[in-house]
Design an enzyme around this catalytic site. Structure first.
Site, PDB file in Angstrom:
ATOM      1  N   HIS A  62      -2.903  -5.854   1.056  1.00  0.00           N
ATOM      2  CA  HIS A  62      -2.239  -5.964   2.365  1.00  0.00           C
ATOM      3  C   HIS A  62      -2.045  -7.418   2.790  1.00  0.00           C
ATOM      4  CE1 HIS A  62      -2.371  -1.731   3.712  1.00  0.00           C
ATOM      5  NE2 HIS A  62      -3.458  -1.641   2.969  1.00  0.00           N
ATOM      6  N   GLU A  97      -0.220  -8.429   5.151  1.00  0.00           N
ATOM      7  CA  GLU A  97      -0.090  -8.466   6.618  1.00  0.00           C
ATOM      8  C   GLU A  97      -1.447  -8.418   7.316  1.00  0.00           C
ATOM      9  OE1 GLU A  97       0.210  -5.836   4.823  1.00  0.00           O
ATOM     10  OE2 GLU A  97      -0.573  -4.104   5.916  1.00  0.00           O
ATOM     11  N   CYS A 128       0.837  -1.204   0.000  1.00  0.00           N
ATOM     12  CA  CYS A 128       0.000   0.000   0.000  1.00  0.00           C
ATOM     13  C   CYS A 128       0.875   1.258   0.000  1.00  0.00           C
ATOM     14  CB  CYS A 128      -0.964  -0.055   1.194  1.00  0.00           C
ATOM     15  SG  CYS A 128      -2.409   0.985   0.963  1.00  0.00           S
TER      16      CYS A 128
END
Lengths: 218, 77
Positions: free
Chosen positions: A192, A194, A86
């Site tokens: 994302h 994560e 991002c």
């Protein structure tokens, strides 16, 4: 294996990244502050999402000129793994480590949803384990990947497109969601990984990408 | 003290999605003569002395991203 999670004023995915790396990927990780930190003792770098420096001027522009990014550029040129998600992707393109740039989504809207992704080239460490279509969350207002025609041809020919959206959410050229550098050690992507490292979070497909870090010889 | 006005604009080939929205808003307000709007940035720099090569360098190194933007500047005052 120890991963540096960079922190800029305005980073907001740094804690998610640290927790995902430690708890779910199973590697050591620590924060590194942008202006007085050092990458000594680290084997990989995670550039997290957020709104670094308020995204003043352009997304990622100020962060890409920070002291820790100059060190990250040297680190990356030694062939060591660097991933940016991002705002981290925006910082990596602004720093020149990755080709292209990210602009406002085709329709002005901030998009926050899960998207399906396919790994396009499986040659880099980041995509080697992604043997199926995966689902990852996106959350961005400026995720439209752009690159000129020559640049697009170059990254197509050199197998630098890492991920494509199955259904393009933001107007990115060639449906591109993530790219790697020529050497393949630097990955930037708008989704994302994560935020998708355990079923409790709605899915763990992010591990297929991040597990690459646990395989790196430190 | 001299002032430099730096203009940063998105390359013509790239879609300016904010500009497109403003275009339709202006048309909605009755300004039918508007066919396109493109939004850029105006940056004022107050400098002790004007050295063109250094102004260009500032634009190339930070103020504009050459991948997506063009820049121009003028010295005023």
């Amino acid at each position: 294996m120890k991963v540096a999670v960079l922190q800029f004023p305005g980073s907001n995915c740094d804690q998610d990244a640290l927790k995902a790396l430690r708890d779910d990927v199973g590697v050591d990780a620590d924060y590194v502050w942008h202006n007085d930190g050092s990458l000594n003792g680290f084997d990989a770098v995670f550039v997290p999402g957020g709104f670094s420096y308020g995204d003043y001027l352009r997304c990622g522009a100020m962060a890409s000129r920070s002291a820790i990014m100059q060190e990250t550029i040297r680190f990356a040129k030694e062939g060591r793994p660097v991933i940016g998600a991002c705002n981290g992707f925006q910082i990596l393109t602004e720093s020149g480590l990755l080709p292209g740039a990210l602009l406002k989504n085709e329709r002005q809207k901030f998009i926050c949803k899960d998207v399906m992704l396919e790994a396009v080239n499986r040659t880099s460490i980041w995509t080697a384990a992604v043997d199926r279509t995966i689902s990852l969350p996106i959350a961005h207002g400026e995720g439209r990947y752009v690159i000129d025609a020559d640049g697009l041809k170059r990254i197509q020919d050199q197998e630098q497109i890492a991920f494509r959206y199955v259904s393009n959410p933001n107007g990115s050229v060639d449906d591109i969601a993530g790219v790697v550098n020529e050497a393949g050690n630097v990955l930037g992507l708008m989704p994302h990984p994560e935020r998708a490292t355990k079923e409790l979070l709605g899915g763990n497909d992010g591990l297929l990408i991040l597990k690459a870090l646990s395989l790196v010889n430190a | 003290m001299p002032r430099v006005r730096v203009y940063v604009t998105l390359k013509p080939a790239l879609l300016d999605s904010a500009g497109r929205t403003v275009t339709s808003s202006l048309q909605h307000l009755g300004f039918d003569e508007v066919s396109d709007v493109r939004i850029g940035k105006l940056i004022h720099l107050d400098v002790e002395k004007v050295e063109e090569s250094r102004i260009k360098e500032m634009c190339q190194k930070l103020l504009a991203n050459p991948v997506i933007e063009d820049f121009s500047y003028e010295v005023v005052g």
